[in-house]
Scaffold this motif. Structure first.
Motif, PDB file in Angstrom:
ATOM      1  N   VAL A 152       1.200  -1.142   0.381  1.00 31.78           N
ATOM      2  CA  VAL A 152      -0.231  -0.083  -0.283  1.00 31.78           C
ATOM      3  C   VAL A 152       0.929   1.149  -0.501  1.00 31.78           C
ATOM      4  N   THR A 153       2.177   1.772   1.013  1.00 32.74           N
ATOM      5  CA  THR A 153       2.440   2.415   1.250  1.00 32.74           C
ATOM      6  C   THR A 153       3.762   2.980  -0.458  1.00 32.74           C
ATOM      7  N   VAL A 154       4.267   1.681  -1.414  1.00 33.27           N
ATOM      8  CA  VAL A 154       4.486   1.774  -2.192  1.00 33.27           C
ATOM      9  C   VAL A 154       4.271   2.240  -3.583  1.00 33.27           C
ATOM     10  N   GLU A 155       2.653   1.555  -2.997  1.00 31.90           N
ATOM     11  CA  GLU A 155       1.823   2.342  -4.625  1.00 31.90           C
ATOM     12  C   GLU A 155       1.288   3.544  -4.313  1.00 31.90           C
ATOM     13  N   LYS A 175       3.162  -4.184 -11.362  1.00 25.30           N
ATOM     14  CA  LYS A 175       2.304  -4.655 -12.710  1.00 25.30           C
ATOM     15  C   LYS A 175       1.051  -3.614 -12.880  1.00 25.30           C
ATOM     16  N   LYS A 176       0.623  -3.969 -11.592  1.00 24.67           N
ATOM     17  CA  LYS A 176      -0.033  -2.205 -11.555  1.00 24.67           C
ATOM     18  C   LYS A 176       0.162  -1.076 -11.610  1.00 24.67           C
ATOM     19  N   LEU A 177       1.378  -1.009 -11.046  1.00 22.99           N
ATOM     20  CA  LEU A 177       1.944   0.568 -10.879  1.00 22.99           C
ATOM     21  C   LEU A 177       2.449   0.909 -12.374  1.00 22.99           C
ATOM     22  N   GLU A 199       7.385  -0.871 -22.202  1.00 23.90           N
ATOM     23  CA  GLU A 199       7.116  -2.416 -22.810  1.00 23.90           C
ATOM     24  C   GLU A 199       7.865  -3.234 -22.552  1.00 23.90           C
ATOM     25  N   LYS A 200       8.343  -4.058 -23.453  1.00 21.11           N
ATOM     26  CA  LYS A 200       9.057  -5.195 -23.082  1.00 21.11           C
ATOM     27  C   LYS A 200      10.502  -4.967 -23.404  1.00 21.11           C
ATOM     28  N   ASP A 201      10.872  -3.964 -22.501  1.00 24.70           N
ATOM     29  CA  ASP A 201      12.421  -3.281 -22.962  1.00 24.70           C
ATOM     30  C   ASP A 201      13.699  -4.524 -21.420  1.00 24.70           C
ATOM     31  N   SER A 202      14.881  -3.836 -21.456  1.00 28.98           N
ATOM     32  CA  SER A 202      15.696  -4.624 -20.700  1.00 28.98           C
ATOM     33  C   SER A 202      14.744  -4.396 -18.946  1.00 28.98           C
ATOM     34  N   GLY A 203      14.104  -3.048 -18.460  1.00 34.15           N
ATOM     35  CA  GLY A 203      13.085  -2.636 -17.684  1.00 34.15           C
ATOM     36  C   GLY A 203      12.183  -3.982 -17.175  1.00 34.15           C
ATOM     37  N   GLN A 204      11.828  -3.985 -18.060  1.00 30.30           N
ATOM     38  CA  GLN A 204      10.656  -5.017 -17.530  1.00 30.30           C
ATOM     39  C   GLN A 204      11.321  -6.140 -17.238  1.00 30.30           C
ATOM     40  N   ARG A 205      11.991  -6.411 -18.296  1.00 23.73           N
ATOM     41  CA  ARG A 205      12.452  -8.059 -18.026  1.00 23.73           C
ATOM     42  C   ARG A 205      13.388  -7.863 -16.515  1.00 23.73           C
ATOM     43  N   THR A 221      11.361   2.137 -10.601  1.00 24.25           N
ATOM     44  CA  THR A 221      10.297   1.315 -10.592  1.00 24.25           C
ATOM     45  C   THR A 221      11.413  -0.149  -9.832  1.00 24.25           C
ATOM     46  N   ASN A 222      12.020  -0.040 -10.958  1.00 25.29           N
ATOM     47  CA  ASN A 222      13.105  -1.579 -10.853  1.00 25.29           C
ATOM     48  C   ASN A 222      13.888  -1.763  -9.876  1.00 25.29           C
ATOM     49  N   GLU A 223      14.387   0.284  -9.208  1.00 23.75           N
ATOM     50  CA  GLU A 223      15.342  -0.319  -8.103  1.00 23.75           C
ATOM     51  C   GLU A 223      14.642  -0.228  -6.724  1.00 23.75           C
ATOM     52  N   ALA A 224      12.672  -0.134  -6.880  1.00 21.85           N
ATOM     53  CA  ALA A 224      12.071  -0.528  -5.435  1.00 21.85           C
ATOM     54  C   ALA A 224      12.137  -1.584  -5.520  1.00 21.85           C
ATOM     55  N   LEU A 225      11.879  -2.622  -6.558  1.00 23.29           N
ATOM     56  CA  LEU A 225      11.190  -4.256  -6.727  1.00 23.29           C
ATOM     57  C   LEU A 225      13.128  -4.373  -6.453  1.00 23.29           C
TER      58      LEU A 225
END
Length: 675
Positions: free
Chosen positions: A571-574, A639-641, A653-659, A592-596
Motif C-alpha cells: 500500500v505504501t509503495v503504491e 504490474k499495477k504500477l 514495454e518489453k524492454d530491459s526494465g520489464q525483463r 520501479t526496478n530499483e524499488a523492486l
C-alpha cells in the motif's frame, strides 16, 4: 695594262673554245661574232655614259666652290665694315646713358599715374568691400578685394624692380594697404562659415556654396600665378600663396568630424541604451548627409574635386575615429556587443554605407576597417571576461531563487504533460539564448566561442546544483516533516535534468555547425546522470524509511503468525508511486526496478540474518508458501504500477526494465522454494 690585256685574251680564248667544241658550231661563227660585237658596243656605251656623268659632277662642284669663295670674300668685307662701324659708335652709346635713365623714369611715372586713381580710391574700396562682406555679397566683395590686392601688388613689384633693398618704401606701401589683409581674413571667415554649414546651405541656397567655391578657385589661380612669377623675378606679394583650397578641405573635414562627434545626446547615467541611440543617430546622419552630397553638393563643386568620394572618405575617417574613442571607454558587455555588431555588420550593410543610393558611386570593399583587428580582439576578450563573470553571477542567483522555491508549502508547477518542474531550466537557458543571439550578430566563430563558454559554465553550475540537492536532502532528513513538498520538488529536480539535457542539445543544434562533440559534453552528461541517480535514490529512500519497521518484520515469528507487513509495504509503495508518476521517462522505469530490487534485497537480508528458525517441516512449508504468496503480491503490485496511465505512466514495454523486474520476481519465488 699588259697583264690586263693578257687576262682579257685568255678569257676570250676560253669563251671561243667553249663556243667551238663541236664541228657543227663552225657554221655559227658569224652569228657568234655579231653577238659579241653587240655586247662590246653596249659595254662601251655604258662606260662612256658613266665617265660623262662623273665629268659633269666635277664641273658642277668646281663651279660651286668658285661661287662660295666669292661669297666668303663678300662676308669678310662686310664684317670688316661692321667692326669699323662698331668702333665708331662706342662713344655715341655712352652719350645715350642719360636718355636711358629718362626712359626708365618715364616708365615708372607712367605706372604711378596709372595707379594714382586706384591709390586714391583705396579707402573707399576698403569700405565698400567691408560692407559687401557683411551683407553676404561674397562674389562682389572678392572682386573689390582683388582690385585692392592688384594695386598693392603692382606697386610693390615696381618698387622691387627699382630697388629691391629699399625696405622703407615697401613698408610704406604695406602700411597704406594694411586693411587689405584684414579684409582678406574677414572674407575667408565668411567662406569658412558657409562651408561649415554646407549641408544646410546646399539645401536652402546652393548658389551661395557655388560662389564660395568660385572664389576659392580664383584664389588658387592667383596663387599659382604669383608662385610662377616668384620663380622668374624673386618677388611674391605678402600673404601669398593663401592655400584657400587646402583650408577649405580642412574646414570640411572639421565639419564632418564635428557632425559625428555631436551625435551623443545622452550618457550612460541618463540612459542605459545611450550607445545604441548614439550609433543609430550616427547611422542616420551619415546616410542622410552622403545622399545629400550625392544629389546636391556634387553639383556645386568642379568635377576634378571628386567630391563624393572625398566626402565618403571624410565620413568614414570621422566615424572610425569616433568608434575608436568609444572602444577605449569602459564599456559594459551589452555595449561591447552593440558596438561590434554595428561596426562589423550594420556599417557596411544596405542600412548605411552599402545603401543602394551610395554603393553605385563607391566600392565599400575598398574601405579600411573601422576598427583594427587587434582592437576588435581586445573588445571580444573583454566581453568574454565580463560575460563569464556575469553568467556565473546569474547562474548563482538563479540557483538561489530555485532553492527558495524548494521550501515552499505549495507543489511545483507542472509542464503541459503534467510533469513537475521548476523555472530554473527556463531561466538558465533563456540567459544562454539571449547571449548566443547577441554573439551571433557579431561573428559565427565568436558565437561558437560563446556557446563553448556557456556549456563550460553549465557544467560548473550542474556540479553546484548537485551539491545543493544533496544538502536539500540532508536538511530534510533532520526533520522529515519539512519541507512539506520535499518529494514533489525532488521529482521536479529529477525532471529538470531531462529538461537541461534537451535544452543543451537544442542550443547546440541551433548555434553550432561543429560535428565533433564539445569538450564539456561528457562532463555535463556525467553530472546530469549523477543528479538523476541521486535524486531517484533520495525519493526511494523516503519510501523505504517509511517501510523500515515493516521490512524488519519480514521472516520473523510475527510475520509467520500472520503479520500485515507486506500488505502495508504494498500500500505504501503504491501510494508513493502515485506521486512518482510525475517523474519523466526513463527515470520512472529505473525507480520501479530499483524499488523492486530493494524489496528483494530486504528478503535476502532477512534470510541471511536468520531472523526465524522453523521448529518443524510444517512451519518451513508454511513460510515458503507465505513467501510465494507475497511474491505474487509484489508481482501484482508492480504490474499495477506498470499499468498506471497519465503523466509519468509506468506502462513499460518489453524492454530491459520489464525483463529485470520479471527476473527479480521469479528469483523471489525460487528463493521461497529453496527455503
Amino acid at each position: 695594262m699588259e697583264e690586263t690585256s693578257r687576262e682579257a685574251v685568255a678569257t676570250a680564248v676560253q669563251r671561243v673554245a667553249g663556243m667551238l667544241q663541236r664541228s657543227d658550231q663552225l657554221d655559227k661563227v658569224e652569228q657568234y661574232r655579231r653577238r659579241e660585237a653587240r655586247k662590246k658596243a653596249s659595254v662601251e656605251a655604258r662606260l662612256k655614259a658613266a665617265i660623262q656623268s662623273q665629268l659633269d659632277g666635277v664641273r658642277t662642284g668646281l663651279t660651286q666652290l668658285h661661287t662660295a669663295l666669292l661669297d666668303v670674300k663678300d662676308i669678310q668685307s662686310s664684317l670688316a665694315n661692321v667692326s669699323k662701324d662698331w668702333r665708331q659708335s662706342i662713344n655715341t652709346i655712352e652719350n645715350l646713358k642719360d636718355v636711358k635713365d629718362a626712359v626708365v623714369q618715364h616708365s615708372q611715372l607712367a605706372a604711378a599715374v596709372e595707379n594714382l586713381k586706384n591709390i586714391f580710391s583705396v579707402p573707399e574700396i576698403v569700405m565698400e568691400t567691408q560692407q559687401l562682406t557683411e551683407q553676404g555679397e561674397l562674389l562682389q566683395a572678392h572682386r573689390k578685394l582683388m582690385e585692392l590686392e592688384c594695386s598693392r601688388d603692382d606697386l610693390m613689384y615696381e618698387q622691387y624692380r627699382m630697388d629691391s633693398k629699399n625696405t622703407s618704401d615697401m613698408n610704406l606701401i604695406s602700411i597704406y594697404f594694411e586693411d587689405v589683409q584684414r579684409l582678406s581674413d574677414e572674407l575667408a571667415k565668411q567662406l569658412w562659415m558657409v562651408l561649415q554649414r554646407s549641408m544646410v546651405t546646399v539645401r536652402r541656397d546652393p548658389t551661395m556654396l557655388v560662389s564660395v567655391v568660385r572664389i576659392i578657385e580664383r584664389e588658387e589661380k592667383l596663387d599659382r600665378r604669383m608662385v610662377d612669377r616668384k620663380k622668374q623675378t624673386g618677388f611674391i606679394p605678402p600673404g601669398r600663396p593663401k592655400h584657400w583650397k587646402d583650408k577649405m578641405f580642412q574646414v570640411l573635414e572639421g565639419t564632418v568630424s564635428t557632425r559625428i562627434e555631436g551625435t551623443q545626446a545622452v550618457t550612460r547615467e541618463a540612459d542605459k541604451m545611450w550607445l545604441v541611440r548614439l550609433l543609430e543617430i550616427t547611422r542616420k546622419y551619415v546616410l542622410d548627409d552622403l545622399i545629400v552630397v550625392k544629389n546636391l553638393m556634387v553639383q556645386c563643386f568642379p568635377p576634378h574635386y571628386n567630391t563624393f568620394n572625398r566626402f565618403f572618405s571624410l565620413y568614414h575617417n570621422a566615424v572610425s575615429t569616433r568608434v575608436k574613442e568609444l572602444a577605449l571607454e569602459d564599456l559594459e558587455a551589452n555595449e561591447i556587443v552593440s558596438l561590434l555588431t554595428w561596426v562589423l555588420n550594420t556599417y557596411k550593410s544596405v542600412e548605411m554605407m552599402g545603401h543602394p543610393d551610395l554603393c553605385s558611386e563607391f566600392d565599400i570593399n575598398q574601405l579600411e576597417p573601422l576598427l583594427p583587428q587587434e582592437v576588435v580582439d581586445d573588445l571580444l576578450s573583454k566581453y568574454v571576461k565580463t560575460f563569464t563573470s556575469n553568467i556565473t553571477g546569474w547562474l548563482r542567483k538563479a540557483l538561489e531563487t530555485d532553492k527558495k522555491d524548494w521550501l515552499k508549502e505549495t507543489e511545483p508547477e507542472a509542464d503541459q504533460d503534467g510533469y513537475y518542474q521548476t523555472t530554473l531550466p527556463a531561466i538558465v537557458f533563456q540567459m544562454f539564448e539571449q547571449n548566443l543571439q547577441v554573439a551571433a550578430q557579431i561573428d559565427g566563430d565568436f558565437k561558437e566561442q560563446v556557446l563553448k563558454l556557456c556549456l563550460k559554465q553549465m557544467n560548473s553550475f550542474l556540479m553546484r546544483y548537485r551539491e545543493e540537492v544533496v544538502a536539500y536532502k540532508e536538511e530534510h532528513l533532520r526533520d522529515r516533516q519539512l519541507p512539506q513538498c520535499y518529494i514533489q520538488y525532488m521529482i521536479a529536480i529529477v525532471n529538470n535534468c531531462q529538461t537541461f539535457k534537451e535544452s543543451i542539445n537544442s542550443l547546440k543544434r541551433k548555434y553550432s555547425q561543429a560535428l565533433d562533440p564539445f569538450d564539456s559534453d561528457a562532463a555535463i552528461e556525467r553530472t546530469l546522470g549523477e543528479v538523476v541517480k541521486e535524486g531517484c535514490q533520495f525519493l526511494l529512500d523516503e519510501v523505504f524509511l517509511d517501510l523500515e519497521s515493516h521490512l524488519n518484520e519480514l521472516l520473523t515469528r510475527k510475520w509467520l503468525a500472520g503479520s500485515h507487513a507486506v500488505d502495508t509495504i504494498c500500500v505504501t509503495v503504491e501510494d508513493y508511486f502515485n506521486d512518482f508518476n510525475k517523474v519523466k521517462k526513463p527515470f520512472n522505469q529505473d525507480m520501479t526496478n530499483e524499488a523492486l530490487r530493494r524489496v528483494v534485497v530486504e528478503y535476502l537480508k532477512a534470510v541471511m540474518q536468520k531472523r526465524i528458525t522453523f521448529k518443524n517441516a510444517d512451519e518451513r512449508k508454511e513460510g515458503a508458501e507465505r513467501m510465494i504468496k507475497e511474491a505474487e503480491q509484489f508481482k501484482f503490485l508492480f504490474k499495477k504500477l506498470a499499468a498506471l496511465k497519465g503523466p509519468g505512466s509506468f506502462c513499460m514495454e518489453k524492454d530491459s526494465g520489464q525483463r529485470n523486474m520479471t527476473v527479480r520476481l521469479i528469483g523471489l519465488s525460487k528463493l521461497s522454494l529453496l527455503w
